[in-house]
Design a protein around this motif. Structure first.
Motif, PDB file in Angstrom:
ATOM      1  N   ILE A  70       0.837  -1.212   0.000  1.00  0.00           N
ATOM      2  CA  ILE A  70       0.000   0.000   0.000  1.00  0.00           C
ATOM      3  C   ILE A  70       0.863   1.250   0.000  1.00  0.00           C
ATOM      4  O   ILE A  70       0.646   2.177  -0.791  1.00  0.00           O
ATOM      5  CB  ILE A  70      -0.978  -0.030   1.186  1.00  0.00           C
ATOM      6  CG1 ILE A  70      -2.039  -1.109   0.944  1.00  0.00           C
ATOM      7  CG2 ILE A  70      -1.619   1.339   1.402  1.00  0.00           C
ATOM      8  CD1 ILE A  70      -2.937  -1.405   2.126  1.00  0.00           C
ATOM      9  N   LEU A  73       2.587   1.759  -3.471  1.00  0.00           N
ATOM     10  CA  LEU A  73       1.675   2.227  -4.521  1.00  0.00           C
ATOM     11  C   LEU A  73       1.282   3.685  -4.297  1.00  0.00           C
ATOM     12  O   LEU A  73       1.256   4.485  -5.242  1.00  0.00           O
ATOM     13  CB  LEU A  73       0.434   1.331  -4.591  1.00  0.00           C
ATOM     14  CG  LEU A  73       0.695  -0.083  -5.109  1.00  0.00           C
ATOM     15  CD1 LEU A  73      -0.553  -0.947  -4.974  1.00  0.00           C
ATOM     16  CD2 LEU A  73       1.192  -0.068  -6.535  1.00  0.00           C
ATOM     17  N   LYS A  74       1.012   4.050  -3.053  1.00  0.00           N
ATOM     18  CA  LYS A  74       0.692   5.452  -2.751  1.00  0.00           C
ATOM     19  C   LYS A  74       1.921   6.343  -2.970  1.00  0.00           C
ATOM     20  O   LYS A  74       1.800   7.479  -3.413  1.00  0.00           O
ATOM     21  CB  LYS A  74       0.160   5.585  -1.329  1.00  0.00           C
ATOM     22  CG  LYS A  74      -1.239   5.024  -1.186  1.00  0.00           C
ATOM     23  CD  LYS A  74      -1.794   5.233   0.204  1.00  0.00           C
ATOM     24  CE  LYS A  74      -3.227   4.722   0.251  1.00  0.00           C
ATOM     25  NZ  LYS A  74      -3.890   5.045   1.511  1.00  0.00           N
ATOM     26  N   GLN A  77       2.224   7.080  -6.514  1.00  0.00           N
ATOM     27  CA  GLN A  77       1.231   8.095  -6.882  1.00  0.00           C
ATOM     28  C   GLN A  77       1.707   9.510  -6.567  1.00  0.00           C
ATOM     29  O   GLN A  77       1.526  10.422  -7.362  1.00  0.00           O
ATOM     30  CB  GLN A  77      -0.104   7.858  -6.155  1.00  0.00           C
ATOM     31  CG  GLN A  77      -0.923   6.743  -6.719  1.00  0.00           C
ATOM     32  CD  GLN A  77      -2.240   6.565  -5.979  1.00  0.00           C
ATOM     33  OE1 GLN A  77      -2.322   6.708  -4.763  1.00  0.00           O
ATOM     34  NE2 GLN A  77      -3.273   6.230  -6.722  1.00  0.00           N
ATOM     35  N   VAL A  93      -0.409   3.741 -11.729  1.00  0.00           N
ATOM     36  CA  VAL A  93      -1.111   3.882 -10.451  1.00  0.00           C
ATOM     37  C   VAL A  93      -1.797   5.225 -10.246  1.00  0.00           C
ATOM     38  O   VAL A  93      -2.543   5.381  -9.283  1.00  0.00           O
ATOM     39  CB  VAL A  93      -0.156   3.630  -9.252  1.00  0.00           C
ATOM     40  CG1 VAL A  93       0.467   2.259  -9.336  1.00  0.00           C
ATOM     41  CG2 VAL A  93       0.901   4.713  -9.146  1.00  0.00           C
ATOM     42  N   LEU A  96      -5.544   5.126  -9.420  1.00  0.00           N
ATOM     43  CA  LEU A  96      -6.050   4.130  -8.474  1.00  0.00           C
ATOM     44  C   LEU A  96      -6.614   4.816  -7.231  1.00  0.00           C
ATOM     45  O   LEU A  96      -6.015   5.748  -6.699  1.00  0.00           O
ATOM     46  CB  LEU A  96      -4.936   3.177  -8.039  1.00  0.00           C
ATOM     47  CG  LEU A  96      -4.346   2.247  -9.095  1.00  0.00           C
ATOM     48  CD1 LEU A  96      -3.218   1.423  -8.482  1.00  0.00           C
ATOM     49  CD2 LEU A  96      -5.406   1.345  -9.691  1.00  0.00           C
ATOM     50  N   ASP A  98      -8.010   4.442  -3.151  1.00  0.00           N
ATOM     51  CA  ASP A  98      -7.563   3.674  -1.986  1.00  0.00           C
ATOM     52  C   ASP A  98      -8.152   2.268  -2.012  1.00  0.00           C
ATOM     53  O   ASP A  98      -7.483   1.303  -1.637  1.00  0.00           O
ATOM     54  CB  ASP A  98      -7.964   4.381  -0.687  1.00  0.00           C
ATOM     55  CG  ASP A  98      -7.134   5.630  -0.418  1.00  0.00           C
ATOM     56  OD1 ASP A  98      -6.102   5.840  -1.088  1.00  0.00           O
ATOM     57  OD2 ASP A  98      -7.526   6.400   0.485  1.00  0.00           O
ATOM     58  N   ILE A 101      -6.144   0.182  -4.468  1.00  0.00           N
ATOM     59  CA  ILE A 101      -4.852  -0.190  -3.879  1.00  0.00           C
ATOM     60  C   ILE A 101      -5.044  -1.318  -2.866  1.00  0.00           C
ATOM     61  O   ILE A 101      -4.278  -2.281  -2.845  1.00  0.00           O
ATOM     62  CB  ILE A 101      -4.177   1.047  -3.256  1.00  0.00           C
ATOM     63  CG1 ILE A 101      -3.721   1.988  -4.386  1.00  0.00           C
ATOM     64  CG2 ILE A 101      -3.015   0.650  -2.356  1.00  0.00           C
ATOM     65  CD1 ILE A 101      -3.217   3.335  -3.938  1.00  0.00           C
TER      66      ILE A 101
END
Length: 110
Positions: A70, A73-74, A77, A93, A96, A98, A101
């Motif tokens: 998580i 991926l954040k 972003q 990503v 995407l 939350d 994700i």
């Protein structure tokens, strides 16, 4: 004649309600499909079971914790995470949510 007219109305009403239910079901189903992240695109590089070093540069995703997945991926972003593949991953990503994700993390850890 009035009873016959009423029966036709009731049949028409029931048919209309069935169509509305069908349309609602199709709409909700399509919405659910659109809400699912594009896992085949992810797995194209990271492997069907998340076992690959993507393009010879990434970590093996299946070996990561849920929190690490998580956060990475954040981080892709917002630009705070990633090495040589940062630009490629941003394109993957950036849109995407939350929930998306979280769904990816769930798929990796299943």
């Amino acid at each position: 004649k009035q009873i016959e007219h009423s029966n036709k109305y009731i049949k028409s009403y029931k048919k209309g309600m069935k169509m509305k239910k069908l349309l609602l079901s199709v709409t909700l189903g399509a919405t659910a499909l659109l809400a699912v992240p594009n896992l085949p695109a992810c797995k194209g590089c990271h492997g069907a079971n998340w076992e690959k070093v993507a393009l010879g540069k990434s970590l093996v995703v299946k070996d990561m914790s849920r929190e690490d997945i998580i956060n990475s991926l954040k981080g892709y972003q917002d630009g705070t995470y990633g090495g040589p593949m940062k630009g490629v991953m941003l394109g993957q990503v950036k849109n995407l949510s939350d929930a998306d994700i979280s769904a990816i993390a769930d798929d990796v850890l299943k």
